[in-house]
Design a protein around this motif. Structure first.
Motif, PDB file in Angstrom:
ATOM      1  N   ALA A 201       0.831  -1.210   0.000  1.00 32.24           N
ATOM      2  CA  ALA A 201       0.000   0.000   0.000  1.00 32.24           C
ATOM      3  C   ALA A 201       0.861   1.254   0.000  1.00 32.24           C
ATOM      4  N   TYR A 202       1.951   1.240   0.784  1.00 33.10           N
ATOM      5  CA  TYR A 202       2.850   2.402   0.798  1.00 33.10           C
ATOM      6  C   TYR A 202       3.527   2.587  -0.565  1.00 33.10           C
ATOM      7  N   ALA A 206      -0.208   5.055  -0.849  1.00 34.76           N
ATOM      8  CA  ALA A 206      -1.187   5.249   0.222  1.00 34.76           C
ATOM      9  C   ALA A 206      -0.516   5.870   1.440  1.00 34.76           C
ATOM     10  N   LYS A 207      -1.185   6.792   2.075  1.00 37.30           N
ATOM     11  CA  LYS A 207      -0.682   7.381   3.308  1.00 37.30           C
ATOM     12  C   LYS A 207      -0.915   6.409   4.471  1.00 37.30           C
ATOM     13  N   PRO A 208      -0.159   6.561   5.588  1.00 33.33           N
ATOM     14  CA  PRO A 208      -0.302   5.606   6.705  1.00 33.33           C
ATOM     15  C   PRO A 208      -1.721   5.491   7.233  1.00 33.33           C
ATOM     16  N   TRP A 209      -2.422   6.630   7.364  1.00 39.75           N
ATOM     17  CA  TRP A 209      -3.780   6.572   7.904  1.00 39.75           C
ATOM     18  C   TRP A 209      -4.730   5.850   6.947  1.00 39.75           C
ATOM     19  N   LYS A 210      -4.496   6.036   5.644  1.00 47.68           N
ATOM     20  CA  LYS A 210      -5.355   5.364   4.667  1.00 47.68           C
ATOM     21  C   LYS A 210      -5.069   3.869   4.620  1.00 47.68           C
ATOM     22  N   ALA A 211      -3.792   3.492   4.748  1.00 47.61           N
ATOM     23  CA  ALA A 211      -3.447   2.068   4.794  1.00 47.61           C
ATOM     24  C   ALA A 211      -4.041   1.409   6.035  1.00 47.61           C
TER      25      ALA A 211
END
Length: 301
Positions: A201-202, A206-211
């Motif tokens: 995801a990264y 994707a940002k950490p909160w979205k992941a």
């Protein structure tokens, strides 16, 4: 080979029969006894209720009293107690999840040696007597307790806060007592999470909160449900914490049960209250069991 095939079913039944026998002796039999008392009348006798089965002229007569269950619907005090118990248990479960999820996530991401120490710190308070821990909170939350003294010394408050014998104290006690029951199922679920999914995801931007929202949270759903069940179900019938910390303003079904059994001596009414409470608690257990079955069928499909 034939000997093994004939032995295997017997060995399975030998293993399965032990927990079933345990459930029969310590759940089914007490439940049937309480159910029998719930359908009886209160009486000035020992035990203080009338028999449900009577032998008259060589015939067995079954006398079922439904007034105890009807009284639960007619009397608003019982409905208020049920609603208050469910509300307190639900709010306490929410705060346990709010506090326990970050703790479980952090523990699951620690190195193995540090992880074992952190888990030990979560379990360690359970080695101390439950009553001693609640009495300790009484010393902390009193007007001249440790918390008020600390807040006064820092200058946050000008006069001591009244926390003892309030619903707030009951919430604090329940969250503290049942927090490990939320952390451990969440940890066992999060520690098995495949970190390669987050790395992918990264890499895709994707940002950490979205992941977390798209991957970690959905994959930990079974742990969340299990933790919420382990906290909410016993919290609904909690008696010690509301009695010692909550005071008279904290109405819960456990305190009502105690007063009916010991103060009023009305065992039939108390048994009816207990039966209805048990039925209410069985509903989320059945829902959770069906959810687990569907999840298992989805994995096998």
């Amino acid at each position: 080979m034939k000997w093994r095939r004939t032995l295997l079913p017997h060995s399975r039944w030998a293993v399965i029969s032990v927990p079933y026998l345990w459930m029969l002796l310590f759940f089914a039999v007490p439940f049937l006894i309480v159910l029998k008392i719930a359908f009886s009348h209160q009486a000035l006798a020992i035990p203080p209720y009338t028999p449900v089965l009577e032998f008259v002229d060589k015939a067995v007569m079954l006398k079922l009293n439904l007034s105890n269950f009807l009284e639960l619907v007619r009397d608003a005090h019982y409905l208020e107690a049920y609603a208050s118990s469910l509300k307190i248990a639900a709010i306490s479960t929410f705060f346990c999840l709010l506090i326990g999820y970050p703790m479980a996530y952090t523990i699951a991401r620690l190195p193995p040696t540090s992880r074992n120490i952190a888990l030990m710190l979560v379990i360690l308070p359970s080695w101390i007597s439950f009553l001693i821990r609640i009495y300790a909170w009484m010393g902390i939350l009193q007007t001249n307790g440790l918390l008020n003294k600390a807040l006064l010394s820092i200058g946050i408050i000008d006069e001591p806060l009244r926390m003892m014998n309030t619903p707030l104290a009951a919430y604090i006690g329940i969250v503290y007592a049942y927090l490990p029951f939320m952390i451990l199922p969440l940890y066992s679920n999060l520690v098995k999470l495949d970190l390669r999914l987050l790395e992918a995801a990264y890499d895709l931007g994707a940002k950490p909160w979205k992941a977390f929202v798209k991957i970690t949270l959905p994959l930990s759903r079974s742990g969340i449900i299990a933790g919420c069940m382990l906290v909410m179900i016993p919290a609904v019938g909690e008696f010690v914490i509301p009695e010692l910390l909550g005071g008279p303003d904290t109405l819960m079904i456990g305190r009502l049960l105690w007063s009916q059994f010991f103060s009023a001596g009305n065992w039939p009414m108390a048994s009816a209250v207990a039966i209805v409470m048990l039925v209410l608690l069985l509903i989320p257990i059945i829902v959770f069991h069906r959810f687990q079955q569907r999840e298992l069928e989805g994995r096998l499909a």
